[in-house]
Write an enzyme that holds these catalytic residues in place. Structure first.
Site, mmCIF file in Angstrom:
data_model
loop_
_atom_site.group_PDB
_atom_site.id
_atom_site.type_symbol
_atom_site.label_atom_id
_atom_site.label_comp_id
_atom_site.label_asym_id
_atom_site.label_seq_id
_atom_site.Cartn_x
_atom_site.Cartn_y
_atom_site.Cartn_z
ATOM 1 N N TYR A 92 -3.726 -1.331 9.760
ATOM 2 C CA TYR A 92 -3.534 -1.582 8.328
ATOM 3 C C TYR A 92 -2.133 -1.172 7.894
ATOM 4 C CZ TYR A 92 -4.344 -1.033 3.271
ATOM 5 O OH TYR A 92 -4.262 -1.112 1.895
ATOM 6 N N SER A 114 0.840 -1.196 0.000
ATOM 7 C CA SER A 114 0.000 0.000 0.000
ATOM 8 C C SER A 114 0.870 1.239 0.000
ATOM 9 C CB SER A 114 -0.876 0.016 1.266
ATOM 10 O OG SER A 114 -1.572 1.239 1.422
#
Length: 269
Positions: free
Chosen positions: A161, A148
């Site tokens: 996350y 990410s």
């Protein structure tokens, strides 16, 4: 001739979003795609669509569905066995499955943090550990891990996350080093904001107006992203194809940011 002819590739989290577009594109490029997910009805419907697509009717592409909870070792073993029974080998993996929860770090329950680790981090680890030996037996291939934008910087309210995606990047680099001698290249996608249900959970709310939900998110990223828009799943799939195919044959152990310039810095305009 497709860019992935004769390849057999497992794509996790492939029933919707980025994984769905990766599965569609890979099949169109000649791969046999193992669509892996826990969303059984959506995954099975996607496989039917891919199988009926004119671009794969020549037998060079296609798909099958397997139920796979990426945090469960036994599910990985069963998925690989099913893929080998159907196609004879596995020579590619896209670790796409992931979950996102928005929460202030100090308010994040331990169970939520552990759930995110189980899917995003342990799921990636189990995928590498289970599939890499099969790829080596097939003569080599590729693993693409989905990290990410948040693997390369901090981002408030997604602490769990972000921690898992930093870990995915570390796993990618170590795997690239250890697996190079087995002819396996390992790289990481680092998407920024992408127009999927994970980025915008309101898309899944049956009571919400999907266009209004998309419009609000689009306006947010128009301001944040230098290119002035949110990304599309198709754009992420195109990068996954590049990293899975021979166009990237001398690349391994690298993060590839696809974020419209978001990570480049802050604009004062």
């Amino acid at each position: 001739m497709g860019k992935l002819d004769d390849r057999v590739i497992i794509v996790t989290g492939a029933a919707r979003g980025q994984g769905e577009q990766e599965a569609r594109l890979f099949a169109a490029e000649g791969a046999k795609v193992v669509v892996a997910d826990v969303l059984d009805s959506q995954g099975e419907a996607l496989v039917e669509e891919i199988g009926a697509d004119a671009g794969v009717r020549d037998g060079k592409g296609g798909a099958l569905y397997v139920h796979l909870d990426v945090g469960r070792e036994e599910d990985w073993q069963a998925a690989v066995a099913t893929a080998k029974d159907a196609f004879g080998k596995v020579d590619g993996l896209v670790n796409n499955a992931g979950i996102l929860r928005f929460n202030e770090l100090l308010a994040t329950p331990l169970a939520e943090f552990q759930q995110i680790i189980q899917v995003n981090q342990i799921g990636c680890f189990l995928g590498i550990r289970t599939v890499a030996p099969e790829i080596a037996d097939a003569g080599g291939g590729t693993i693409v891990n989905t990290a990410s934008y948040a693997a390369l910087t901090g981002m408030a309210y997604v602490g769990a996350y972000a921690a898992t995606k930093h870990a995915v990047l570390g796993l990618t680099r170590v795997a690239a080093l250890e697996l190079a001698s087995r002819r396996i290249r390992v790289n990481a996608l680092c998407p920024g904001a992408v127009d999927t249900a994970m980025t915008n959970p309101a898309q899944l709310d049956p009571g919400a107006d999907p266009e209004a939900a998309r419009g609000a998110v689009a306006e947010l990223y128009r301001k944040l992203v230098p290119m002035g828009r949110i990304g599309t799943p198709q754009e992420i799939a195109a990068l996954a194809l590049f990293l899975t195919g021979e166009d990237s044959s001398y690349i391994t152990g690298q993060p590839f940011v696809v974020d419209g310039g978001w990570l480049a810095g802050v604009s004062v305009l």
